[in-house]
Write an enzyme that holds these catalytic residues in place. Structure first.
Site: not given
Length: 108
Positions: A67-68
């Site tokens: 993810c980020y």
């Protein structure tokens, strides 16, 4: 028993990729972010593509969730572990950290 996942550090992932270890990299960031850059070999995963991933990926294939920043991926990894995958990992630091450490290992 609660399905569990493991944390994976970027150095280990880089080593696995260089060894061409069989694994499925999934990126759960938004489509635009994924299009602008992702770890080579990863596939974008969202609500419309997750069923196909679960149906078509053998349960013994290690799955690495990106993810980020390494937070949302933990929830997704836990959910995927609950779908019957034997080995599920959440990439610590997420894509942001990966791109910072390994700008040469980003596919755009």
């Amino acid at each position: 028993m609660t399905p569990s996942f493991e944390h994976l550090d970027p150095t280990t992932l880089a080593q696995w990729l260089s060894e061409r270890r069989p694994l499925q990299l999934v990126d759960i960031r938004d489509p635009l972010s994924f299009a602008q850059g992702h770890i080579p070999g990863s596939r974008h995963l969202d609500n419309t593509t997750v069923a196909e991933l679960v149906d078509k990926t053998p349960s013994d294939t290690p799955v690495v969730v990106v993810c980020y920043h390494g937070h949302s991926s933990q929830q997704a990894a836990s959910w995927l572990a609950g779908q019957g995958f034997d080995e599920v990992y959440s990439l610590d630091g997420g894509f942001v950290d990966w791109a910072h450490r390994r700008p040469d290992s980003v596919e755009r």
